[in-house]
Write an enzyme that holds these catalytic residues in place. Structure first.
Site, PDB file in Angstrom:
ATOM      1  N   PHE A  84       0.856  -1.188   0.000  1.00  0.00           N
ATOM      2  CA  PHE A  84       0.000   0.000   0.000  1.00  0.00           C
ATOM      3  C   PHE A  84       0.887   1.231   0.000  1.00  0.00           C
ATOM      4  CE2 PHE A  84      -2.492   3.417   1.837  1.00  0.00           C
ATOM      5  CZ  PHE A  84      -3.695   3.301   1.155  1.00  0.00           C
ATOM      6  N   LYS A 140       3.034  10.246   8.163  1.00  0.00           N
ATOM      7  CA  LYS A 140       2.358   9.823   9.390  1.00  0.00           C
ATOM      8  C   LYS A 140       2.983  10.449  10.640  1.00  0.00           C
ATOM      9  CE  LYS A 140       0.128   5.556   7.744  1.00  0.00           C
ATOM     10  NZ  LYS A 140      -1.262   5.992   7.905  1.00  0.00           N
ATOM     11  N   ASP A 152       9.198   2.748   1.110  1.00  0.00           N
ATOM     12  CA  ASP A 152       8.066   3.486   1.643  1.00  0.00           C
ATOM     13  C   ASP A 152       8.030   3.265   3.151  1.00  0.00           C
ATOM     14  OD1 ASP A 152       5.576   4.223   2.630  1.00  0.00           O
ATOM     15  OD2 ASP A 152       4.447   3.379   0.962  1.00  0.00           O
TER      16      ASP A 152
END
Length: 405
Positions: A141, A255, A226
Site C-alpha cells: 500500500f 504519518k 516506503d
C-alpha cells in the site's frame, strides 16, 4: 450576527461527508497522551495512534508549544520562498539518514507520488526513456493517488478508476525469485514497504532486502522504501531500513513525522536529486513553516535513545499481554511486526469476525485497528505508559471474550 449552531454527531457524518469511510459510532472530542474521550465523556485507551501517526500521543506538550509559537510567527510562504523551519528540518533529516536532499509534501501519498516520479525521471534522464518499469508487491500500500494506488498491490483500491499508469509489475512479497524473474534493464525502481502495513504487518526478511539491493545494483534500478508507516521510530530505530544494513536510494516518510500534523518527506541522494530542476515537480503547501516546525520538534523528541530504546520494552509488554490472551482463547496464529507496529493474525476460522472485535473493543474502551483480512493491528504512541498498555489490554481481553468466548 452570531454563527448558526450546527448539531455535530455521528449521524451528521452520513449527511455531509463523502461516503468513502465507515467510522466508528462514537466521536472523539479530546485526547491526552494515550487516552481519548468521546462526546459522552467516555474514556478510551488508544492503541491505534491515528494509524501510526500520533507517535508521541495526543497533545504532546512539546508539539503543542511549537504549534502555538510557530502559529504566532509564520504559517505559510509558498515555495516561491524558503523558510527557516524547513531548512532546519531538512538538515536534521539528512544528518540522521543516508540522504542528502529532501522534498516536503503533505501526505504519504504525495511523498510516494514524488518518489515514483523521481525514479522514472532519473532513469529517463540518466539512462533511457524506455527504462520505466516499476516492480512492486502484492498486498503493498502506497497511497490513494492514481499513481500510488496503482503501484500498491491491492486491486480493490485501484480498480474502477479508468486506465492505470502503465509498466507496473506486482510480485509476491518476500519472494526474491519472483523479483529475479521480472527485473531487467528496463526496470527503473523496486518499491516496497520494509514492513507491509495495510497488507498485514509483514516485515521483509533480511535475505529478501539484501537480495533486492543487489538486484537493483545489477540492473541500475533504484531501491525505493516506503516508510510512511514504519518510519519515525515505529520499528525501534528511526527508520526500519536501519534494521537490515541495506541503504535505499529513495525513502518516504509521513504519518508520525508531524505527530498528527499533516507533513511528509521524500529523501534521496545528491546524485538522484540532480536529475530534477526547478519546475519539474512541486507543491503549494509542502514545506510550509508551520508543518516543518512541528515536525522538527517531533523528530527531536523521537530521535533519542530514551524513546527509541523504549520502543522494544513496550513491544515486550504488548507481546506479554497478547500471549496471555492467546493462552486463554487460542485466538492468534502469529504475532509479528517490529517495534510498536504489531500485527496479531487471527486464526482462519476467526478472521471473519475481525471487524466485530474492533467494535467490541471500542465498547470496552480501547481503540485498535485491523490490517489485511484478519490481522489485529496495534500502532500506539511510542511513549505509551505501561499502565496504559496493561489496562488497555485488559479491556481488549474482555472484548475478545464477548466476541470469541
Amino acid at each position: 450576527m452570531a454563527k448558526e449552531t450546527i448539531a455535530v454527531n455521528r449521524e451528521k457524518f452520513d449527511q455531509v461527508i463523502l461516503p468513502v469511510y465507515a467510522p466508528a459510532q462514537f466521536v472523539p472530542v479530546k485526547g491526552k497522551g494515550s487516552r481519548v474521550w468521546d462526546q459522552q465523556g467516555k474514556e478510551y485507551v488508544d492503541f491505534s495512534g491515528g494509524i501510526a501517526v500520533t507517535a508521541l500521543g495526543h497533545c504532546h506538550p512539546a508539539l503543542v508549544d511549537t504549534l502555538k509559537t510557530q502559529g504566532e510567527t509564520l504559517w505559510h510562504t509558498s515555495n516561491v520562498f524558503t523558510n527557516e523551519p524547513t531548512l532546519r528540518l531538512a538538515s536534521k533529516l539528512t544528518d540522521a539518514t543516508f540522504a542528502e536532499r529532501v522534498f516536503f509534501a503533505n501526505s504519504g501519498a504525495e511523498a510516494n507520488e514524488a518518489a515514483f516520479k523521481l525514479a522514472r525521471y532519473y532513469a529517463s534522464v540518466r539512462h533511457s526513456p524506455y527504462k520505466t518499469k516499476i516492480i512492486a508487491f502484492h498486498h503493498g500500500f502506497h497511497g490513494r493517488t492514481l499513481f500510488t494506488v496503482s503501484v500498491g498491490g491491492q486491486p480493490k483500491y485501484s480498480d474502477g478508476f479508468g486506465p492505470k499508469p502503465a509498466d507496473i509489475v506486482h510480485v509476491p512479497f518476500n519472494d526474491l525469485g519472483a523479483v529475479k524473474a521480472v527485473i531487467d534493464d528496463h526496470t527503473c525502481a523496486v518499491v516496497l514497504e520494509p514492513i507491509q502495513g495495510e497488507g498485514g504487518i509483514t516485515p521483509a526478511t533480511p535475505e529478501f532486502m539484501q537480495g533486492l539491493r543487489d538486484l537493483c545494483d545489477q540492473h541500475q534500478a533504484l531501491l525505493v522504501m516506503d516508510e510512511v508507516q514504519s518510519g519515525m521510530g515505529r520499528s525501534g530505530k528511526l527508520f526500519a531500513y536501519e534494521h537490515y544494513g541495506v541503504t535505499p536510494d529513495i525513502l518516504t516518510t509521513a504519518k508520525a513525522l508531524g505527530g498528527g500534523f499533516p507533513v511528509s518527506a521524500m529523501l534521496t541522494t545528491n546524485e538522484i536529486a540532480s536529475a530534477m530542476s526547478p519546475g519539474t515537480h512541486g507543491t503549494t503547501y509542502g514545506g510550509n513553516p508551520l508543518a516543518c516546525a512541528i515536525a522538527e520538534t517531533a523528530l527531536d523528541t523521537i530521535n533519542t535513545p530514551e524513546v527509541l530504546q523504549g520502543v522494544e520494552i513496550r513491544r515486550q509488554w504488548f507481546t506479554e499481554e497478547l500471549e496471555k490472551i492467546n493462552r486463554h482463547f487460542s485466538l492468534f496464529s502469529e504475532i509479528r511486526g517490529k517495534g510498536l507496529l504489531i500485527g496479531a493474525e487471527l486464526k482462519p476460522q476467526y478472521q471473519p469476525k475481525a471487524r466485530d472485535l474492533l467494535h467490541a473493543a471500542a465498547a470496552e474502551g480501547v481503540m485498535i485497528l485491523t490490517a489485511g483480512s484478519g490481522v489485529i493491528r496495534f500502532a500506539p504512541s511510542l511513549v505509551i505508559t505501561e499502565q496504559d498498555i496493561r489496562e488497555g489490554m485488559a479491556r481488549l481481553s474482555v472484548a475478545v471474550g464477548k466476541v470469541f468466548g
